[in-house]
Design a protein around this motif. Structure first.
Motif, short mmCIF file in Angstrom:
data_model
loop_
_atom_site.label_atom_id
_atom_site.label_comp_id
_atom_site.label_asym_id
_atom_site.label_seq_id
_atom_site.Cartn_x
_atom_site.Cartn_y
_atom_site.Cartn_z
N TRP A 155 0.82 -1.22 0.00
CA TRP A 155 0.00 0.00 0.00
C TRP A 155 0.85 1.27 0.00
O TRP A 155 0.34 2.36 -0.20
N LYS A 156 2.14 1.13 0.30
CA LYS A 156 3.02 2.31 0.43
C LYS A 156 2.39 3.28 1.43
O LYS A 156 1.72 2.83 2.34
N MET A 157 2.59 4.58 1.27
CA MET A 157 2.04 5.51 2.26
C MET A 157 0.64 5.96 1.83
O MET A 157 0.41 7.11 1.47
N GLY A 196 14.06 -3.74 1.69
CA GLY A 196 14.88 -3.25 0.59
C GLY A 196 14.10 -2.76 -0.62
O GLY A 196 14.60 -2.79 -1.76
N HIS A 197 12.87 -2.29 -0.38
CA HIS A 197 12.12 -1.74 -1.52
C HIS A 197 12.92 -0.60 -2.15
O HIS A 197 13.62 0.14 -1.44
N SER A 198 12.82 -0.44 -3.44
CA SER A 198 13.65 0.57 -4.12
C SER A 198 13.40 1.97 -3.59
O SER A 198 14.31 2.81 -3.62
N TYR A 253 11.50 -9.22 -7.69
CA TYR A 253 12.24 -8.45 -8.70
C TYR A 253 11.38 -7.28 -9.13
O TYR A 253 10.29 -7.46 -9.69
N GLU A 254 11.87 -6.08 -8.84
CA GLU A 254 11.14 -4.87 -9.21
C GLU A 254 12.07 -3.92 -9.97
O GLU A 254 12.80 -3.15 -9.34
N PRO A 255 12.03 -3.98 -11.29
CA PRO A 255 12.83 -3.00 -12.05
C PRO A 255 12.33 -1.60 -11.70
O PRO A 255 11.13 -1.32 -11.80
N ILE A 280 8.26 0.80 -11.73
CA ILE A 280 7.45 1.01 -10.52
C ILE A 280 6.67 2.31 -10.62
O ILE A 280 7.24 3.38 -10.72
N GLY A 281 5.34 2.18 -10.60
CA GLY A 281 4.48 3.35 -10.59
C GLY A 281 4.53 4.15 -11.87
O GLY A 281 4.02 5.27 -11.94
N THR A 282 5.13 3.61 -12.90
CA THR A 282 5.31 4.37 -14.14
C THR A 282 4.33 3.95 -15.23
O THR A 282 4.21 4.62 -16.25
P1 PGA Z 1 3.47 -0.41 -8.69
O1 PGA Z 1 4.45 -0.58 -7.41
O2 PGA Z 1 2.68 -1.68 -8.79
O3 PGA Z 1 2.62 0.78 -8.35
O4 PGA Z 1 4.34 -0.19 -9.87
C1 PGA Z 1 5.09 -1.80 -7.14
C2 PGA Z 1 5.92 -1.65 -5.91
O5 PGA Z 1 6.56 -0.60 -5.74
O6 PGA Z 1 5.99 -2.56 -5.06
#
Ligand code: PGA
Length: 259
Positions: free
Chosen positions: A11-13, A98-100, A175-177, A181-183
């Motif tokens: 959920w992040k913040m 270790g999230h980016s 694995y999160e390139p 992420i969020g793009t």
């Molecule tokens: P996203 O985020 O699905 O919004 O790209 C993935 C994550 O940061 O874990």
């Protein structure tokens, strides 16, 4: 090798008590009852909401994860930090490490990720260890080097500890390139598969059995429309879902895509 898929909502913040209640009830009413699911399901709200949601999720057989944990396992003078035993105490089963975004904005190091992994395992939490390259690293052909370095730090920490490499049996790798992420720019299933196979191969080179059984999730703009294709790749064992985990309908559809 039969690996049960996992779908994790990060959920992040985001959230509030009111929003969380409706999101969780939407998720619980949308996913199959426990015991009949095609995947393990985990949600990771901000720290302050963990205890609120623990009982409900436990009853539904849904895992509860924090988004970070302190490197120190005991109590002590670490203002602002939350330890792995505390997370366990309030009902957590998992923790993202270790999230980016932690690496980029909070100076989290490869070595710190290794220490957090040990702290989580010592408290019987399942670490979800994130690795992934930046766009410039991919463009420079450094993907394997970066992901390999990030993963090696964790393997070394395990090997140097009494927990040992077998602790990896209780870990999940994601694995999160970073460029995905969020793009809205997802890795193609082939790009994901390549790096997942690399990750699995690296672990297999240390221990074939552990490498074969560890679950490797893909994260980065997973949506209902692309999840099935990604999860269909041989080394992709589910997903770490950011944005789409905030909409019950989307998250439920992504869980269903593991079937
Ligand atoms: P996203 O985020 O699905 O919004 O790209 C993935 C994550 O940061 O874990």
């Amino acid at each position: 090798m039969n690996r049960t898929p996992v779908v994790v909502g990060n959920w992040k913040m985001h959230g509030s008590r009111a929003a969380n209640a409706s999101l969780i009830s939407g998720v619980l009413s949308g996913v199959a009852p426990r015991g009949q699911r095609s995947a393990e399901v985990v949600v990771c709200p901000p720290f302050v909401y963990l205890a609120d949601l623990a009982t409900m999720l436990e009853q539904a057989g849904v895992g509860l994860g924090a988004q970070d944990v302190c490197t120190e396992a005991g109590q002590g003078a670490f203002t602002g930090e939350v330890s792995a035993p505390m997370l366990r105490d309030v009902g957590c089963t998992h923790v993202i490490i270790g999230h980016s975004e932690r690496r980029a904005y909070y100076a989290e190091t490869d070595e710190g990720v290794g220490r957090k992994t040990l702290a989580a395992l010592s408290a019987a939490l399942t670490p979800i260890i994130c690795v992934g390259e930046l766009l410039e690293e991919r463009d420079a052909g450094l993907t394997y080097e970066v992901v390999g370095r990030q993963l090696e730090a964790v393997l070394r920490a395990l090997e140097a500890d009494p927990i040992g490499l077998s602790g990896l049996n209780r870990c999940i790798v994601a694995y999160e390139p970073v460029w995905a992420i969020g793009t809205g720019r997802t890795a193609t299933p082939e790009q994901a598969q390549d790096v997942h196979a690399f990750i699995r191969g690296l672990i297999q080179s240390r221990d074939a059995r552990i490498g074969g059984s560890v679950r490797v999730l893909y994260g980065g703009s997973v949506k209902p429309g692309n999840a099935r294709e990604l999860f269909g790749m041989p080394d992709v064992d589910g997903g770490l879902i950011g944005g789409a985990s905030l909409k019950a309908e989307d998250f439920v559809a992504i869980v269903a895509a593991t079937q």
